[in-house]
Design a protein around this motif. Structure first.
Motif, PDB file in Angstrom:
ATOM      1  N   SER A   1       0.824  -1.216   0.000  1.00  0.00           N
ATOM      2  CA  SER A   1       0.000   0.000   0.000  1.00  0.00           C
ATOM      3  C   SER A   1       0.852   1.258   0.000  1.00  0.00           C
ATOM      4  CB  SER A   1      -0.938   0.005   1.219  1.00  0.00           C
ATOM      5  OG  SER A   1      -0.223   0.219   2.417  1.00  0.00           O
ATOM      6  N   GLU A   2       2.128   1.139   0.381  1.00  0.00           N
ATOM      7  CA  GLU A   2       3.051   2.275   0.367  1.00  0.00           C
ATOM      8  C   GLU A   2       3.899   2.304  -0.903  1.00  0.00           C
ATOM      9  OE1 GLU A   2       5.266   1.808   3.947  1.00  0.00           O
ATOM     10  OE2 GLU A   2       3.629   2.456   5.246  1.00  0.00           O
ATOM     11  N   GLY A   3       3.588   1.426  -1.863  1.00  0.00           N
ATOM     12  CA  GLY A   3       4.275   1.454  -3.146  1.00  0.00           C
ATOM     13  C   GLY A   3       5.423   0.488  -3.291  1.00  0.00           C
ATOM     14  N   ASN A   4       5.699  -0.328  -2.268  1.00  0.00           N
ATOM     15  CA  ASN A   4       6.808  -1.281  -2.345  1.00  0.00           C
ATOM     16  C   ASN A   4       6.348  -2.589  -2.973  1.00  0.00           C
ATOM     17  OD1 ASN A   4       8.842   0.323  -0.925  1.00  0.00           O
ATOM     18  ND2 ASN A   4       7.517   0.066   0.850  1.00  0.00           N
ATOM     19  N   VAL A   5       7.225  -3.176  -3.774  1.00  0.00           N
ATOM     20  CA  VAL A   5       6.898  -4.435  -4.448  1.00  0.00           C
ATOM     21  C   VAL A   5       7.295  -5.633  -3.593  1.00  0.00           C
ATOM     22  CG1 VAL A   5       7.397  -5.820  -6.506  1.00  0.00           C
ATOM     23  CG2 VAL A   5       7.121  -3.347  -6.698  1.00  0.00           C
ATOM     24  N   CYS A   6       8.282  -5.465  -2.724  1.00  0.00           N
ATOM     25  CA  CYS A   6       8.797  -6.568  -1.910  1.00  0.00           C
ATOM     26  C   CYS A   6       9.393  -5.989  -0.631  1.00  0.00           C
ATOM     27  CB  CYS A   6       9.856  -7.347  -2.685  1.00  0.00           C
ATOM     28  SG  CYS A   6      11.246  -6.311  -3.236  1.00  0.00           S
ATOM     29  N   LEU A   7       9.835  -6.869   0.256  1.00  0.00           N
ATOM     30  CA  LEU A   7      10.536  -6.456   1.477  1.00  0.00           C
ATOM     31  C   LEU A   7      11.733  -7.371   1.699  1.00  0.00           C
ATOM     32  CD1 LEU A   7       7.750  -5.687   4.141  1.00  0.00           C
ATOM     33  CD2 LEU A   7       9.239  -4.042   2.972  1.00  0.00           C
ATOM     34  N   PRO A   8      12.901  -6.817   2.025  1.00  0.00           N
ATOM     35  CA  PRO A   8      14.051  -7.663   2.352  1.00  0.00           C
ATOM     36  C   PRO A   8      13.835  -8.368   3.687  1.00  0.00           C
ATOM     37  CG  PRO A   8      14.708  -5.381   1.869  1.00  0.00           C
ATOM     38  CD  PRO A   8      13.236  -5.381   2.053  1.00  0.00           C
ATOM     39  N   LEU A   9      14.311  -9.603   3.792  1.00  0.00           N
ATOM     40  CA  LEU A   9      14.184 -10.329   5.068  1.00  0.00           C
ATOM     41  C   LEU A   9      14.881  -9.581   6.198  1.00  0.00           C
ATOM     42  CD1 LEU A   9      14.603 -14.141   4.263  1.00  0.00           C
ATOM     43  CD2 LEU A   9      12.543 -12.714   4.305  1.00  0.00           C
ATOM     44  N   ALA A  10      16.000  -8.914   5.909  1.00  0.00           N
ATOM     45  CA  ALA A  10      16.718  -8.177   6.952  1.00  0.00           C
ATOM     46  C   ALA A  10      15.840  -7.088   7.552  1.00  0.00           C
ATOM     47  CB  ALA A  10      17.997  -7.573   6.373  1.00  0.00           C
ATOM     48  N   GLN A  11      15.011  -6.454   6.721  1.00  0.00           N
ATOM     49  CA  GLN A  11      14.106  -5.419   7.235  1.00  0.00           C
ATOM     50  C   GLN A  11      12.960  -6.041   8.003  1.00  0.00           C
ATOM     51  OE1 GLN A  11      13.114  -2.301   4.425  1.00  0.00           O
ATOM     52  NE2 GLN A  11      11.070  -2.042   5.305  1.00  0.00           N
ATOM     53  N   LEU A  12      12.410  -7.124   7.488  1.00  0.00           N
ATOM     54  CA  LEU A  12      11.319  -7.813   8.194  1.00  0.00           C
ATOM     55  C   LEU A  12      11.770  -8.319   9.554  1.00  0.00           C
ATOM     56  CD1 LEU A  12       9.682  -9.857   5.303  1.00  0.00           C
ATOM     57  CD2 LEU A  12       8.459  -8.305   6.838  1.00  0.00           C
TER      58      LEU A  12
END
Length: 616
Positions: A49-60
């Motif tokens: 919803s904020e425009g990101n297509v994916c998330l890195p595991l390090a951030q998660l």
């Protein structure tokens, strides 16, 4: 303003997290995995919803509700039964809703599939065999482009020469750098050598499409009559070009029913989100040329993805293409030497070019200098210069209140004074009235960063409605979004049957019978009217968000900043708002908010570059 937990995106994220946990539980996932999965799902949904297509595991892994190392999180995901590794590539029939790539990016399956398809389509087109260049091209280019008196390469001429050699060309340039002039010359070359080419012009919004066609006609005035007659006579929104269907996200044109075009030119391509960009590439015949025009420094699309910014992030050329460009344009190869890389170094080598010389305003002019300061993150320097009042084309109003102060409101009302005068003028012909009203209205616009609050879209539109009603002796509003004389409206939802699309602007004016209708501009300078009751979802449009202003240009712009820094107010938003102005821009707000925005870059998480590099 609604509390965050009651917003639709939070409700959807919460529902998705419960669904994914139930799914994994039904597959027998371990208890430890079930404990972290809801937070992972919620984070992915909110990121989209904020425009990101994916998330890195390090951030998660930094999420307090997950609290484990990236390695352990990867193990949990692969044990869950709802995530699958992208290597080897999962079959299209695979039902796993989450995909983890080799670089530990976690995707919602829909986004991974879209990104994979788009990357493959772009690389296929970019790596297609070079087109045959007619031996007379050098002479043709020399006729279209006058000899330069300024030092350095003629990037417009180089862009045309580059585009004639391949099936994919990405042209990035700021306002006034000559993108439309470049396209006019390119189409002239193509039609000179192949008169029967089928050419389509398109843009994400109706306003951008109309501006593109108008600018192209103006630039084409210097072309020979036989070439002018062959140029396209209309431009489409991308949704209209692809063919909207009643099924959301599906179009009449796709890989199985491609567009009947040989050349597709897409303007304002920075507004392309991942899904729409993929649909465009899907629907384009393999042998067709695709020309993407945009500004890599502008805001990305509202939906997920920052496709154009990723595609245009680097301009590099192989030795072969540098030799060709030098031969075709008379540019010394030494001028391009610093852009040379091995042909395999970039997936889009020989497909991207930047236009850097502004013909609308000099870099040292007010708007040009301010835009350059913003892009460089030099907020303090820009403020010092603005407050000095050295250039009347760039003004600053110190305004720190929760609501706009008197100076800001006075500037806003003065900006719309010509529109009020046009509405008061007597006219016996509805078309003439519409022409005068639009000419006055389109000279000035108020832009905002946020919807809510005293300095947001809703409050400013309400204030300007009250002012206009008072100026025209109209009765006070009685609730609801009804039609009233002079009301500007912006369409918020596509309606293919009416031929109205998201972003179209109309004015409420009387027709020749005196009935109040909403007039919309049409190609050729005419206006068509639609009964207010038939309009799709719409809103008042005295003030626009910067996002909604993309693809538009006004003589003067007043950008109202919020009372405090907000996450959406970034360097790219400021730059986009400022560069909507052709002659004058005014910023009104707290100095600290402007400085903070200059220091905050928009970050869209994606793996498109990696997907393209991985293509065979």
């Amino acid at each position: 303003m609604a509390a965050p937990e009651s917003m639709p995106q939070f409700d959807l994220a919460e529902g998705f997290s419960r669904h994914l946990q139930d799914w994994a539980a039904a597959l027998g996932a371990p208890t430890e995995t079930l404990a972290v999965l809801p937070a992972v799902a919620r984070s992915l949904a909110l990121a989209a919803s904020e425009g990101n297509v994916c998330l890195p595991l390090a951030q998660l892994a930094q999420n307090e509700a997950i609290a484990c190392s990236p390695d352990l999180l990867r193990a949990h995901l692969l044990e869950s039964g709802v995530a699958v590794l992208a290597v080897p590539l999962p079959p299209r029939t695979c039902a796993h809703p989450l995909v983890l790539d080799a670089d530990d990016r976690l995707y919602l399956r829909r986004f991974f599939d879209l990104e994979q398809r788009l990357a493959a389509a772009l690389v296929r087109r970019a790596s297609a065999p070079a087109q045959i260049v007619p031996p007379t091209l050098r002479a043709t280019l020399d006729k279209l482009f006058k000899p330069r008196t300024a030092p350095g390469p003629d990037w417009q001429k180089l862009a045309v020469a580059l585009a004639l050699q391949g099936r994919l060309t990405v042209i990035s340039g700021g306002p006034g750098t000559g993108k439309t002039t470049t396209v006019a010359a390119l189409l002239a070359c193509l039609l000179e050598f192949t008169p029967t080419l089928r050419i389509a012009l398109a843009a994400p919004t109706g306003k951008a499409a109309a501006r593109m066609l108008e600018a192209l006609r103006a630039r084409a005035a210097e072309l020979p009559a036989k070439l002018r007659k062959r140029l396209p006579v209309e431009a489409h929104t991308l949704h209209r070009l692809l063919g909207v269907t009643p099924i959301a996200g599906q179009f009449r044109h796709h890989a199985g029913n491609p567009l009947a075009v040989d050349v597709l030119v897409v303007d304002e391509a920075s507004m392309l989100d991942l899904a729409l960009a993929t649909r465009v590439l899907d629907a384009l015949p393999p042998d067709a040329r695709l020309i993407l025009l945009g500004d890599k420094d502008q805001l990305a699309a509202v939906e997920a993805g920052a496709v154009f910014a990723e595609l245009s992030s680097a301009r590099v050329f192989s030795a072969r293409v540098i030799e060709q460009l030098a031969l075709l344009t008379g540019t010394p190869a030494a001028m391009l030497a610093d852009l040379q890389v091995p042909a395999t170094a970039s997936a889009l080598a020989d497909s991207v070019i930047w236009l850097t010389e502004s013909h609308r305003f000099r870099h040292d002019s007010g708007i040009g200098r301010l835009a350059a300061n913003i892009n460089a993150g030099e907020g303090t320097e820009a403020l010092t210069w603005l407050r000095g009042g050295e250039d009347p084309s760039a003004r600053w109003i110190d305004d720190e209140g929760a609501r706009p102060g008197d100076a800001t409101l006075a500037a806003i009302e003065a900006g719309y004074a010509p529109y009020v005068a046009a509405l008061r003028a007597p006219f016996t012909d509805a078309q003439a009235r519409a022409a005068e009203a639009f000419a006055a209205f389109d000279r000035f616009r108020v832009l905002v960063a946020v919807h809510e609050g005293g300095r947001g879209l809703v409050a400013l539109n309400a204030h300007l409605e009250r002012v206009l009603r008072a100026e025209l002796d109209l009765p006070a509003a009685r609730g609801g979004a009804q039609a009233w004389f002079g009301r500007p409206v912006i369409v918020l939802r596509n309606d293919a049957l009416l031929g109205l699309y998201n972003g179209d602007i109309g004015l409420c004016l009387p027709d020749d019978t005196g009935a109040l209708m909403v007039f919309f501009p049409q190609p050729g300078g005419r206006y068509r009217c639609v009964a207010p009751i038939r309009l799709p979802v719409h809103d008042t449009a005295f003030a626009l968000t910067v996002h909604k202003s993309q693809g538009s240009e006004f003589e003067a712009v007043l950008l109202v900043l919020p009372a405090a820094p907000v996450r959406v107010l970034t360097r790219e938003l400021l730059y986009t708002g400022v560069t909507r102005a052709a002659r004058q821009v005014t910023l009104a707000g707290p100095a600290r908010v402007f400085a903070a925005a200059c220091g905050l870059r928009t970050v869209r998480l994606s793996g498109l570059a990696a997907r393209m590099s991985a293509q065979p």
